[in-house]
Design a protein around this motif. Structure first.
Motif, PDB file in Angstrom:
ATOM      1  N   SER A  29       0.826  -1.207   0.000  1.00  0.00           N
ATOM      2  CA  SER A  29       0.000   0.000   0.000  1.00  0.00           C
ATOM      3  C   SER A  29       0.861   1.259   0.000  1.00  0.00           C
ATOM      4  O   SER A  29       2.023   1.244   0.403  1.00  0.00           O
ATOM      5  CB  SER A  29      -0.920   0.009   1.233  1.00  0.00           C
ATOM      6  N   LYS A  34       1.419   1.925 -10.226  1.00  0.00           N
ATOM      7  CA  LYS A  34       0.543   1.911 -11.390  1.00  0.00           C
ATOM      8  C   LYS A  34       0.475   0.486 -11.935  1.00  0.00           C
ATOM      9  O   LYS A  34       1.259  -0.383 -11.542  1.00  0.00           O
ATOM     10  CB  LYS A  34       1.052   2.874 -12.456  1.00  0.00           C
ATOM     11  N   SER A  55      -3.832  -1.169  -1.446  1.00  0.00           N
ATOM     12  CA  SER A  55      -4.624   0.045  -1.236  1.00  0.00           C
ATOM     13  C   SER A  55      -3.772   1.305  -1.378  1.00  0.00           C
ATOM     14  O   SER A  55      -2.552   1.268  -1.273  1.00  0.00           O
ATOM     15  CB  SER A  55      -5.284   0.011   0.142  1.00  0.00           C
ATOM     16  N   ASN A  57      -3.035   3.268  -3.961  1.00  0.00           N
ATOM     17  CA  ASN A  57      -2.118   3.352  -5.088  1.00  0.00           C
ATOM     18  C   ASN A  57      -2.828   4.000  -6.278  1.00  0.00           C
ATOM     19  O   ASN A  57      -3.858   4.662  -6.105  1.00  0.00           O
ATOM     20  CB  ASN A  57      -1.577   1.959  -5.441  1.00  0.00           C
ATOM     21  N   LEU A  59      -3.633   2.256  -9.314  1.00  0.00           N
ATOM     22  CA  LEU A  59      -3.955   1.182 -10.249  1.00  0.00           C
ATOM     23  C   LEU A  59      -5.269   1.475 -10.968  1.00  0.00           C
ATOM     24  O   LEU A  59      -6.265   1.821 -10.335  1.00  0.00           O
ATOM     25  CB  LEU A  59      -4.079  -0.150  -9.502  1.00  0.00           C
ATOM     26  N   CYS A  76      -7.958  -3.412  -2.383  1.00  0.00           N
ATOM     27  CA  CYS A  76      -7.638  -2.467  -3.463  1.00  0.00           C
ATOM     28  C   CYS A  76      -8.254  -1.098  -3.211  1.00  0.00           C
ATOM     29  O   CYS A  76      -8.516  -0.341  -4.150  1.00  0.00           O
ATOM     30  CB  CYS A  76      -8.153  -2.986  -4.801  1.00  0.00           C
ATOM     31  N   ASN A  79      -7.919   3.326  -5.149  1.00  0.00           N
ATOM     32  CA  ASN A  79      -7.173   3.293  -6.395  1.00  0.00           C
ATOM     33  C   ASN A  79      -8.016   3.975  -7.470  1.00  0.00           C
ATOM     34  O   ASN A  79      -8.913   4.754  -7.156  1.00  0.00           O
ATOM     35  CB  ASN A  79      -6.822   1.852  -6.773  1.00  0.00           C
ATOM     36  N   GLN A  80      -7.729   3.680  -8.720  1.00  0.00           N
ATOM     37  CA  GLN A  80      -8.478   4.245  -9.839  1.00  0.00           C
ATOM     38  C   GLN A  80      -8.995   3.147 -10.757  1.00  0.00           C
ATOM     39  O   GLN A  80      -9.051   3.296 -11.974  1.00  0.00           O
ATOM     40  CB  GLN A  80      -7.592   5.225 -10.622  1.00  0.00           C
ATOM     41  N   TYR A  98     -12.679  -2.913  -2.447  1.00  0.00           N
ATOM     42  CA  TYR A  98     -12.202  -1.906  -3.414  1.00  0.00           C
ATOM     43  C   TYR A  98     -13.002  -0.609  -3.271  1.00  0.00           C
ATOM     44  O   TYR A  98     -13.381   0.013  -4.261  1.00  0.00           O
ATOM     45  CB  TYR A  98     -12.251  -2.427  -4.848  1.00  0.00           C
ATOM     46  N   ASN A 101     -12.948   3.547  -5.202  1.00  0.00           N
ATOM     47  CA  ASN A 101     -12.549   3.520  -6.600  1.00  0.00           C
ATOM     48  C   ASN A 101     -13.723   4.123  -7.367  1.00  0.00           C
ATOM     49  O   ASN A 101     -14.721   3.452  -7.629  1.00  0.00           O
ATOM     50  CB  ASN A 101     -12.270   2.090  -7.078  1.00  0.00           C
TER      51      ASN A 101
END
Length: 751
Positions: A29, A34, A55, A57, A59, A76, A79-80, A98, A101
């Motif tokens: 994390s 990427k 988590s 990041n 991505l 996750c 992230n993106q 996740y 996101n």
């Protein structure tokens, strides 16, 4: 060079390890990782990894071959991520999170529930029961529908001895048709339904015809991305406006029962045979989304396909070059009244309603079929969503009372935007984008500089929809001069600020509302757009309205899961803002709740808000100021709406039948599931409501009148099951325009 090395993996192991194959828990994390940093060759050595934290990041997706055969827990968050289907490579996954996101929605939740057979916890919630339903009941129902669609429409098209070319052709047609027409589940799951339907259809064809499964969707998606814009004169497009005949026969009853708990949204079809590919989405895992209950209408597809750059535009939509480069496909041509017959306009006479009484408040003028896909006269499936009257420019010496009040309305639905003269029924202009589905239009007036350096006011129309792109159209010049790539997901609605003519709000299925300054184009149509604010929402915003008394400070939004207010004052430094207040309303049991869909929202005057939400059979009228003032000075973010009255309305629980208001005449309008328009004249109530001590009305206020839908006939067939998606009037309440679920724009004129 990748940020991840063997040394880093050994160091971030919990506990630290000396060999990759011994690592069972790994924390990666907050490393600004990427997607390209996740090296499959390195990760393939983590054979016994069971817990992975990625988590905080950057991505946007997962590589397809990380090869973590024993992974059980994956984090996750923050992230993106834009897609979850690559997670199927972790078949033993039991816990997945996740959250935060912003591009993932409820449809993605359902995808991972289907793909990961061992998944128990999703974003901290036990989804075992719901996941079993998705994998079994949902799949069984969809398989039955797909099979029935093949048997009814395609089996007989394939000869006993067929060639590979014939199979390829029918496969393409079947996949397109089945994804468009098979409708199932709640309105917020249309994109998941299409995804599963395509998967089931390909498996069905593979089993039935021995076809190979298509696992590469890039080619198909690429085709969707190729955008073809066109603008037509009504003369060229005469076949696009079909004739509709009124007959005096008794109107058929709508087959959908009001108590059947059906949900609809912008891209699901009215019946199992009628569906439109398309967005309105949701966000969090729901305990009981009732996926097995049929839906009577359309729901917009939620995933906006990335589109290719238009020639002569810069990628971020901030700068558009000279007008000539874009005129290649954007020339619109006006039409004269003499072409009325070519457009298929039929002048109607007042029709008796079911009680035998003549409607004396408004007479039907025109019923137009002008948004047909491919100009097909048989298109009664395209849903129409938004309409707005063109604002008046300087009327000059014109004294005609009709002309001096706006009678030109912009309508959108399917692949097209139309400008219609309400008096004559003439389709003045039409703008088409072949791969788009438009959901919203809005007008603004800009002081543009002419070639002789003089300023003159011009009306600009903004149109947006499934692709998350805002089209900017200079109507007087018959020219779409630019676009703004506003969101990666579909745009549900747009509106301009009444005080800042270049400020445009866009509300999207990415659960964000963005404020844009669209700039003022110069004489060569060069302009620069910039994003000023991003308002974060917990759920998809469906309707937005600026508070009339302070339009530069507060924005009110009706969302899939509540009603919210944001502070939009630009003096504040914070660009990304959470909501400031959420409003509670009574549910069906009378308990106050914030969790409810608000699919209708408009101000009746400076203070009174009309909203339609989760409680069937009524529209709420409530006080903005008295509700918001209870927020106090503390950190309270949940307040109860101060309800002034309830309007009696249809008992249907179909969603996205939105309402509108005519503040000058103190009227509220709302269509229903039977093609009727409910009209409320509230001029006798507003004075009492303006008092700070005004009490809630004890009884629901009945409609002043209900405009019944006349019997319509096309090619001998009667149109039934008509939903009124939207209804508006011009500011003087001279014309009333209703948009339907069957590709018909209805225009009435007040007597």
């Amino acid at each position: 060079m990748s940020k991840i090395t063997t040394e880093l993996l050994l160091e971030r192991a919990v506990p630290r390890s000396t060999r990759l194959r011994k690592i069972e828990t790994l924390n990666l994390s907050k490393l600004q990782l990427k997607t390209g940093d996740l090296d499959p060759r390195l990760f393939s050595r983590l054979r016994h990894l069971q817990k992975l934290d990625l988590s905080d990041n950057l991505l946007d997706k997962f590589p397809n071959s990380l090869t973590l055969p024993d992974l059980r827990v994956l984090n996750c968050n923050n992230n993106q991520l834009e897609d979850v289907t690559a997670l199927k490579q972790f078949p033993l996954l039991e816990e997945l999170t996740y959250e935060n996101n912003v591009y993932l929605t409820l449809n993605d939740d359902y995808k991972v529930m289907f793909l990961l057979q061992n998944l128990r916890l999703l974003n901290g919630k036990d989804i075992t029961k719901l996941a079993n339903h998705v994998r079994r009941v949902n799949s069984r129902k969809l398989t039955s529908k797909v099979t029935a669609h093949w048997e009814k429409f395609f089996r007989d098209q394939l000869p006993e001895k067929y060639t590979a070319e014939q199979v390829k052709s029918i496969k393409k047609k079947f996949l397109k048709s089945v994804q468009t027409n098979v409708v199932y589940g709640p309105s917020s799951l249309s994109e998941f339904t299409r995804w599963r339907v395509k998967m089931i259809a390909e498996e069905f064809l593979s089993y039935s015809l021995g076809l190979e499964l298509n696992t590469d969707t890039e080619t198909e998606e690429k085709m969707d991305e190729d955008e073809e814009e066109s603008t037509e004169s009504p003369k060229e497009d005469a076949e696009d406006v079909s004739k509709v005949v009124v007959t005096p026969r008794k109107r058929k009853r709508n087959r959908s029962k009001s108590g059947s708990r059906k949900k609809r949204s912008k891209s699901q079809a009215n019946t199992e045979k009628e569906a439109v590919l398309n967005p309105k989405k949701s966000s969090q895992v729901q305990d009981d989304p009732a996926p097995d209950k049929a839906r009577a209408s359309n729901q917009p597809a939620k995933e906006a396909t990335p589109d290719q750059e238009a020639e002569g535009t810069q990628k971020n939509g901030e700068q558009f070059p000279k007008g000539q480069s874009n005129r290649r496909s954007s020339q619109l041509t006006g039409e004269q009244k003499s072409q009325e017959q070519e457009n298929g306009v039929v002048n109607l006479t007042p029709v008796k309603n079911s009680k035998g009484k003549e409607d004396v408040s408004a007479e039907p003028l025109h019923f137009l079929q002008c948004h047909s896909k491919g100009n097909s006269r048989e298109d009664f499936k395209t849903q129409l969503w938004s309409c707005v009257f063109e604002p008046l420019l300087d009327c000059g010496a014109r004294k005609d009372p009709i002309v001096s009040s706006s009678r030109t309305v912009a309508t959108c639905g399917g692949e097209s935007v139309c400008l219609i003269d309400c008096e004559t029924g003439v389709v003045l202009k039409k703008y088409k984008v072949a791969t788009e589905e438009f959901f919203s239009v809005a007008w603004t007036t800009l002081p543009m500089v002419n070639s002789d350096s003089r300023k003159k006011s011009h009306n600009i129309l903004a149109a947006a929809g499934r692709r998350g792109i805002v089209k900017l159209i200079h109507v007087a010049a018959d020219f779409c001069y630019g676009e703004i790539k506003a969101h990666k997901k579909p745009i549900a609605t747009v509106c301009f600020s009444p005080t800042q003519e270049t400020h445009l709000f866009t509300a999207s299925y990415d659960k964000r509302i963005a404020l844009w300054d669209i700039g003022i184009p110069d004489c060569d149509y060069n302009f620069k757009a910039s994003q000023l604010l991003v308002l974060e929402s917990f759920s998809v915003p469906l309707r937005i309205a600026l508070v009339p008394t302070c339009p530069e400070q507060y924005l009110l939004a009706g969302c899939e899961e509540g009603c919210f207010t944001w502070n939009i004052k630009l003096e504040k430094e914070q660009k990304n803002r959470p909501f400031e207040v959420t409003f509670q309303f009574p549910d069906e049991e009378g308990e106050m709740t914030t969790s409810h869909r608000v699919d209708g929202l408009a101000f009746l005057n400076d203070d009174v808000v009309a909203s339609k939400s989760s409680k069937p059979g009524c529209i709420y009228l409530w006080s903005w100021s008295r509700s918001f003032d209870t927020k106090g000075k503390g950190c309270q973010r949940t307040v109860s709406a101060v309800i002034l009255a309830e309007l009696e309305w249809s008992t249907t629980d179909l969603s996205y039948l939105t309402l509108s208001t005519c503040p000058a005449k103190e009227h509220v309008f709302c269509g229903d599931e039977k093609g009727s328009v409910w009209i409320y004249n509230l001029s006798n109530y507003t004075t009492a409501w303006s008092s700070a001590k005004a009490k809630r009305s004890d009884k629901r206020i009945p409609p002043t009148q209900i405009l019944k839908w006349p019997e319509l006939q096309s090619n001998g067939d009667h149109l039934s099951e008509i939903l009124i998606n939207n209804v508006i009037t011009d500011p003087t309440f001279t014309y009333l325009v209703a948009l339907t679920s069957v590709n018909i724009t209805a225009i009435w004129k007040k007597s």
